[in-house]
Scaffold this active site. Structure first.
Site, PDB file in Angstrom:
ATOM      1  CB  THR A  11      -0.935   0.048   1.227  1.00 58.09           C
ATOM      2  OG1 THR A  11      -1.844   1.135   1.091  1.00 58.09           O
ATOM      3  CG2 THR A  11      -0.168   0.234   2.514  1.00 58.09           C
ATOM      4  CG  ASN A  12       2.052   3.654  -2.612  1.00 55.59           C
ATOM      5  OD1 ASN A  12       3.174   3.363  -2.188  1.00 55.59           O
ATOM      6  ND2 ASN A  12       1.662   3.365  -3.846  1.00 55.59           N
ATOM      7  CG  ASN A  13      -4.098   4.871   3.036  1.00 52.35           C
ATOM      8  OD1 ASN A  13      -3.733   5.398   4.075  1.00 52.35           O
ATOM      9  ND2 ASN A  13      -5.356   4.889   2.615  1.00 52.35           N
ATOM     10  CG  ASP A  72      -9.516  -3.033  -2.568  1.00 51.60           C
ATOM     11  OD1 ASP A  72      -8.934  -1.935  -2.466  1.00 51.60           O
ATOM     12  OD2 ASP A  72     -10.399  -3.237  -3.425  1.00 51.60           O
ATOM     13  CB  THR A  73     -11.149  -1.078   2.895  1.00 54.93           C
ATOM     14  OG1 THR A  73     -10.242  -1.865   3.650  1.00 54.93           O
ATOM     15  CG2 THR A  73     -12.318  -0.676   3.783  1.00 54.93           C
ATOM     16  N   GLY A 153     -10.776   9.124   4.529  1.00 56.36           N
ATOM     17  CA  GLY A 153     -11.895   8.583   3.755  1.00 56.36           C
ATOM     18  C   GLY A 153     -13.253   8.977   4.313  1.00 56.36           C
ATOM     19  CE  LYS A 175     -10.826   3.591  10.985  1.00 58.22           C
ATOM     20  NZ  LYS A 175     -10.232   4.242   9.806  1.00 58.22           N
TER      21      LYS A 175
HETATM   22  P1  IMP Z   1      -8.777   1.217  -0.791  1.00 56.38           P
HETATM   23  O1  IMP Z   1      -9.116   0.994  -2.225  1.00 56.38           O
HETATM   24  O2  IMP Z   1      -8.773  -0.022   0.028  1.00 56.38           O
HETATM   25  O3  IMP Z   1      -7.533   2.031  -0.595  1.00 56.38           O
HETATM   26  O4  IMP Z   1      -9.920   2.094  -0.113  1.00 56.38           O
HETATM   27  C1  IMP Z   1     -10.937   2.639  -0.848  1.00 56.38           C
HETATM   28  C2  IMP Z   1     -11.500   3.831  -0.168  1.00 56.38           C
HETATM   29  O5  IMP Z   1     -12.322   3.393   0.916  1.00 56.38           O
HETATM   30  C3  IMP Z   1     -10.509   4.795   0.453  1.00 56.38           C
HETATM   31  O6  IMP Z   1     -10.055   5.736  -0.460  1.00 56.38           O
HETATM   32  C4  IMP Z   1     -11.359   5.460   1.507  1.00 56.38           C
HETATM   33  O7  IMP Z   1     -12.140   6.467   0.930  1.00 56.38           O
HETATM   34  C5  IMP Z   1     -12.281   4.336   1.918  1.00 56.38           C
HETATM   35  N1  IMP Z   1     -11.787   3.685   3.134  1.00 56.38           N
HETATM   36  C6  IMP Z   1     -11.041   2.554   3.238  1.00 56.38           C
HETATM   37  N2  IMP Z   1     -10.813   2.269   4.529  1.00 56.38           N
HETATM   38  C7  IMP Z   1     -11.425   3.238   5.256  1.00 56.38           C
HETATM   39  C8  IMP Z   1     -11.523   3.495   6.654  1.00 56.38           C
HETATM   40  O8  IMP Z   1     -11.013   2.779   7.521  1.00 56.38           O
HETATM   41  N3  IMP Z   1     -12.238   4.594   6.988  1.00 56.38           N
HETATM   42  C9  IMP Z   1     -12.826   5.421   6.081  1.00 56.38           C
HETATM   43  N4  IMP Z   1     -12.743   5.233   4.772  1.00 56.38           N
HETATM   44  C10 IMP Z   1     -12.043   4.142   4.362  1.00 56.38           C
END
Ligand code: IMP
Length: 199
Positions: A11-13, A72-73, A153, A175
């Site tokens: 990840t880069n996050n 991925d979330t 997010g 959290k």
């Molecule tokens: P990713 O593709 O897994 O990086 O996440 C997709 C998007 O879901 C992110 O850009 C956030 O907008 C949102 N997201 C993922 N995890 C969280 C979280 O724990 N809290 C709030 N938003 C999240």
């Protein structure tokens, strides 16, 4: 499993890295893409969280040959048939930011009473060349205006079940009591512990 204590996190996050390091403590050593000297933006071209998680982890495994994982979330809103889901990062369109995504979400939920939503995290682990998947879910509700400034997010509009605060009103430690990402990580840790004791 060799090098079982060291894993590259694809990840880069930085928010995700911080949350996951908090869960892991010093049990496992996480190396970020930057620390591994990898400077790429891994594509997320698929229409499921599972397929995107696999894509990210296999991309890094092919580059490094090292044990690694990705996650991925998505935020899945019941009244919107699971949207924004896999498109959570780009809900308001390519190049838009977290605020634009929240604005679109709140607009789409205007006058809708059912505010139920869940965060769902899928982790793909590649260990010794084999893939394993873990899921974590946090149920809650979307409120109708942003509250709090922590996290990232959709955190300012999501209140997990069992709390009155949004994720953005919580410290990272608070959290993590509810977190989808933590639940998935605990399953990953359990798996790695079992692998370790079997070797
Ligand atoms: P990713 O593709 O897994 O990086 O996440 C997709 C998007 O879901 C992110 O850009 C956030 O907008 C949102 N997201 C993922 N995890 C969280 C979280 O724990 N809290 C709030 N938003 C999240």
């Amino acid at each position: 499993m060799s090098n079982a204590n060291t894993l590259i996190f694809a990840t880069n996050n930085q928010n995700k890295v911080n949350e996951i390091r908090l869960v892991l403590g010093n049990m496992f050593n996480i190396i970020t893409l930057k620390e591994a000297g990898i400077d790429i933006d891994i594509p997320e071209p698929h229409n499921t969280l599972e397929a995107n998680a696999t894509e990210k982890a296999t991309t890094i495994f092919k580059l490094t040959g090292s044990n690694c994982f990705s996650e991925d979330t998505g935020l899945e809103v019941e009244a919107l048939n699971g949207e924004p889901g896999v498109k959570s990062a780009r809900y308001a369109g390519e190049g838009r930011n977290f605020n634009d995504n929240i604005d679109k979400l709140l607009n789409n939920l205007q006058a809708i009473e059912n505010r139920k939503a869940r965060f769902r995290t899928v982790i793909s682990l590649i260990a010794e060349g084999k893939e394993f998947m873990f899921e974590g879910i946090c149920n809650g509700n979307i409120i109708n205006q942003e509250k709090g400034s922590n996290g990232f997010g959709y955190d300012p509009v999501f209140v997990p079940d069992g709390s009155e605060k949004t994720f953005a009103e919580m410290s990272m430690e608070e959290k993590s009591v509810f977190s989808h990402r933590k639940k998935a990580m605990l399953k990953l840790i359990d798996f790695l512990q079992v692998q370790k004791t079997n070797h």
